[in-house]
Design a protein around this motif. Structure first.
Motif, mmCIF file in Angstrom:
data_model
loop_
_atom_site.group_PDB
_atom_site.id
_atom_site.type_symbol
_atom_site.label_atom_id
_atom_site.label_comp_id
_atom_site.label_asym_id
_atom_site.label_seq_id
_atom_site.Cartn_x
_atom_site.Cartn_y
_atom_site.Cartn_z
ATOM 1 N N MET A 1 -36.830 -28.575 -34.412
ATOM 2 C CA MET A 1 -36.368 -28.054 -33.137
ATOM 3 C C MET A 1 -37.466 -27.155 -32.551
ATOM 4 O O MET A 1 -38.202 -26.527 -33.290
ATOM 5 C CB MET A 1 -35.081 -27.265 -33.377
ATOM 6 N N PHE A 2 -37.587 -27.135 -31.262
ATOM 7 C CA PHE A 2 -38.533 -26.290 -30.519
ATOM 8 C C PHE A 2 -39.997 -26.538 -30.897
ATOM 9 O O PHE A 2 -40.682 -25.661 -31.396
ATOM 10 C CB PHE A 2 -38.194 -24.813 -30.672
ATOM 11 N N PRO A 3 -40.486 -27.732 -30.635
ATOM 12 C CA PRO A 3 -41.877 -28.033 -30.995
ATOM 13 C C PRO A 3 -42.884 -27.158 -30.262
ATOM 14 O O PRO A 3 -43.955 -26.871 -30.806
ATOM 15 C CB PRO A 3 -42.032 -29.509 -30.618
ATOM 16 N N ASN A 4 -42.578 -26.720 -29.041
ATOM 17 C CA ASN A 4 -43.527 -25.880 -28.308
ATOM 18 C C ASN A 4 -43.625 -24.489 -28.928
ATOM 19 O O ASN A 4 -44.708 -23.903 -28.983
ATOM 20 C CB ASN A 4 -43.143 -25.787 -26.829
ATOM 21 N N LEU A 5 -42.510 -23.972 -29.408
ATOM 22 C CA LEU A 5 -42.539 -22.681 -30.100
ATOM 23 C C LEU A 5 -43.370 -22.806 -31.372
ATOM 24 O O LEU A 5 -44.215 -21.951 -31.663
ATOM 25 C CB LEU A 5 -41.121 -22.203 -30.410
ATOM 26 N N LYS A 6 -43.162 -23.890 -32.098
ATOM 27 C CA LYS A 6 -43.959 -24.124 -33.312
ATOM 28 C C LYS A 6 -45.445 -24.236 -32.973
ATOM 29 O O LYS A 6 -46.294 -23.716 -33.692
ATOM 30 C CB LYS A 6 -43.484 -25.383 -34.024
ATOM 31 N N ALA A 7 -45.748 -24.907 -31.859
ATOM 32 C CA ALA A 7 -47.145 -25.065 -31.445
ATOM 33 C C ALA A 7 -47.773 -23.724 -31.094
ATOM 34 O O ALA A 7 -48.928 -23.450 -31.459
ATOM 35 C CB ALA A 7 -47.234 -26.015 -30.250
ATOM 36 N N GLU A 8 -47.033 -22.871 -30.390
ATOM 37 C CA GLU A 8 -47.554 -21.546 -30.042
ATOM 38 C C GLU A 8 -47.780 -20.704 -31.289
ATOM 39 O O GLU A 8 -48.773 -19.974 -31.382
ATOM 40 C CB GLU A 8 -46.612 -20.828 -29.071
ATOM 41 N N MET A 9 -46.878 -20.807 -32.236
ATOM 42 C CA MET A 9 -47.068 -20.088 -33.498
ATOM 43 C C MET A 9 -48.351 -20.551 -34.168
ATOM 44 O O MET A 9 -49.141 -19.727 -34.637
ATOM 45 C CB MET A 9 -45.857 -20.300 -34.417
ATOM 46 N N ALA A 10 -48.566 -21.854 -34.204
ATOM 47 C CA ALA A 10 -49.766 -22.410 -34.839
ATOM 48 C C ALA A 10 -51.026 -21.979 -34.101
ATOM 49 O O ALA A 10 -52.021 -21.600 -34.730
ATOM 50 C CB ALA A 10 -49.673 -23.932 -34.897
ATOM 51 N N ARG A 11 -51.002 -22.018 -32.766
ATOM 52 C CA ARG A 11 -52.168 -21.605 -31.967
ATOM 53 C C ARG A 11 -52.556 -20.155 -32.256
ATOM 54 O O ARG A 11 -53.715 -19.787 -32.159
ATOM 55 C CB ARG A 11 -51.864 -21.733 -30.479
ATOM 56 N N ASN A 12 -51.549 -19.347 -32.559
ATOM 57 C CA ASN A 12 -51.785 -17.930 -32.806
ATOM 58 C C ASN A 12 -51.902 -17.608 -34.295
ATOM 59 O O ASN A 12 -51.961 -16.435 -34.671
ATOM 60 C CB ASN A 12 -50.657 -17.111 -32.176
ATOM 61 N N GLY A 13 -51.915 -18.644 -35.132
ATOM 62 C CA GLY A 13 -52.055 -18.445 -36.568
ATOM 63 C C GLY A 13 -50.908 -17.671 -37.186
ATOM 64 O O GLY A 13 -51.115 -16.929 -38.144
ATOM 65 N N GLN A 14 -49.707 -17.868 -36.663
ATOM 66 C CA GLN A 14 -48.543 -17.124 -37.150
ATOM 67 C C GLN A 14 -47.608 -18.019 -37.940
ATOM 68 O O GLN A 14 -47.402 -19.178 -37.599
ATOM 69 C CB GLN A 14 -47.792 -16.501 -35.975
ATOM 70 N N LYS A 15 -47.042 -17.446 -38.966
ATOM 71 C CA LYS A 15 -46.051 -18.117 -39.794
ATOM 72 C C LYS A 15 -44.685 -17.521 -39.482
ATOM 73 O O LYS A 15 -44.574 -16.512 -38.785
ATOM 74 C CB LYS A 15 -46.390 -17.932 -41.265
ATOM 75 N N ASN A 16 -43.654 -18.126 -40.034
ATOM 76 C CA ASN A 16 -42.287 -17.638 -39.802
ATOM 77 C C ASN A 16 -42.154 -16.150 -40.110
ATOM 78 O O ASN A 16 -41.518 -15.414 -39.357
ATOM 79 C CB ASN A 16 -41.286 -18.425 -40.646
ATOM 80 N N CYS A 17 -42.776 -15.706 -41.199
ATOM 81 C CA CYS A 17 -42.647 -14.301 -41.592
ATOM 82 C C CYS A 17 -43.291 -13.370 -40.564
ATOM 83 O O CYS A 17 -42.780 -12.276 -40.307
ATOM 84 C CB CYS A 17 -43.202 -14.063 -42.989
ATOM 85 N N ASP A 18 -44.377 -13.801 -39.940
ATOM 86 C CA ASP A 18 -45.050 -12.983 -38.932
ATOM 87 C C ASP A 18 -44.177 -12.812 -37.690
ATOM 88 O O ASP A 18 -44.027 -11.709 -37.163
ATOM 89 C CB ASP A 18 -46.376 -13.621 -38.519
ATOM 90 N N VAL A 19 -43.601 -13.904 -37.228
ATOM 91 C CA VAL A 19 -42.763 -13.854 -36.027
ATOM 92 C C VAL A 19 -41.466 -13.121 -36.324
ATOM 93 O O VAL A 19 -40.990 -12.322 -35.514
ATOM 94 C CB VAL A 19 -42.503 -15.276 -35.483
ATOM 95 N N ALA A 20 -40.902 -13.362 -37.494
ATOM 96 C CA ALA A 20 -39.680 -12.664 -37.893
ATOM 97 C C ALA A 20 -39.885 -11.153 -37.875
ATOM 98 O O ALA A 20 -39.024 -10.407 -37.386
ATOM 99 C CB ALA A 20 -39.248 -13.125 -39.287
ATOM 100 N N GLU A 21 -41.018 -10.720 -38.370
ATOM 101 C CA GLU A 21 -41.322 -9.291 -38.382
ATOM 102 C C GLU A 21 -41.370 -8.735 -36.960
ATOM 103 O O GLU A 21 -40.848 -7.658 -36.685
ATOM 104 C CB GLU A 21 -42.650 -9.038 -39.089
ATOM 105 N N LYS A 22 -41.966 -9.469 -36.036
ATOM 106 C CA LYS A 22 -42.048 -9.019 -34.650
ATOM 107 C C LYS A 22 -40.664 -8.940 -34.006
ATOM 108 O O LYS A 22 -40.429 -8.113 -33.135
ATOM 109 C CB LYS A 22 -42.952 -9.931 -33.845
ATOM 110 N N LEU A 23 -39.746 -9.809 -34.463
ATOM 111 C CA LEU A 23 -38.384 -9.790 -33.930
ATOM 112 C C LEU A 23 -37.476 -8.817 -34.672
ATOM 113 O O LEU A 23 -36.345 -8.577 -34.242
ATOM 114 C CB LEU A 23 -37.777 -11.194 -34.000
ATOM 115 N N GLY A 24 -37.949 -8.324 -35.803
ATOM 116 C CA GLY A 24 -37.140 -7.389 -36.594
ATOM 117 C C GLY A 24 -36.040 -8.068 -37.384
ATOM 118 O O GLY A 24 -34.989 -7.487 -37.626
ATOM 119 N N ILE A 25 -36.311 -9.323 -37.797
ATOM 120 C CA ILE A 25 -35.338 -10.057 -38.601
ATOM 121 C C ILE A 25 -36.044 -10.597 -39.843
ATOM 122 O O ILE A 25 -37.267 -10.546 -39.952
ATOM 123 C CB ILE A 25 -34.689 -11.214 -37.804
#
Length: 72
Positions: A1-25
């Motif tokens: 689900m959400f391939p563009n979100l996954k692509a943006e994460m990859a472009r920025n070298g971010q993993k699930n844990c990195d984004v989760a931390e930014k969201l506070g979850i």
């Protein structure tokens, strides 16, 4: 689900844990939201701001194609 979100994460070298931390979850919570699409409005807004992307682009489904930039 959400391939563009996954692509943006990859472009920025971010993993699930990195984004989760930014969201506070937890990493597991973020992964579940990616699978189910159950982001809170505040989380969706934070992701749009983080990636400087339009909501419709970032949260497009597999069969939708959208412009990356806001205002397009």
């Amino acid at each position: 689900m959400f391939p563009n979100l996954k692509a943006e994460m990859a472009r920025n070298g971010q993993k699930n844990c990195d984004v989760a931390e930014k969201l506070g979850i937890s990493r597991q919570g973020f992964a579940a939201k990616m699978r189910t699409g159950s982001f809170k409005l505040s989380e969706a807004k934070a992701l749009c701001e983080l990636y400087h992307a339009d909501f419709n682009y970032l949260f497009a489904e597999e069969n939708q194609k959208r412009s990356r930039w806001r205002g397009n």
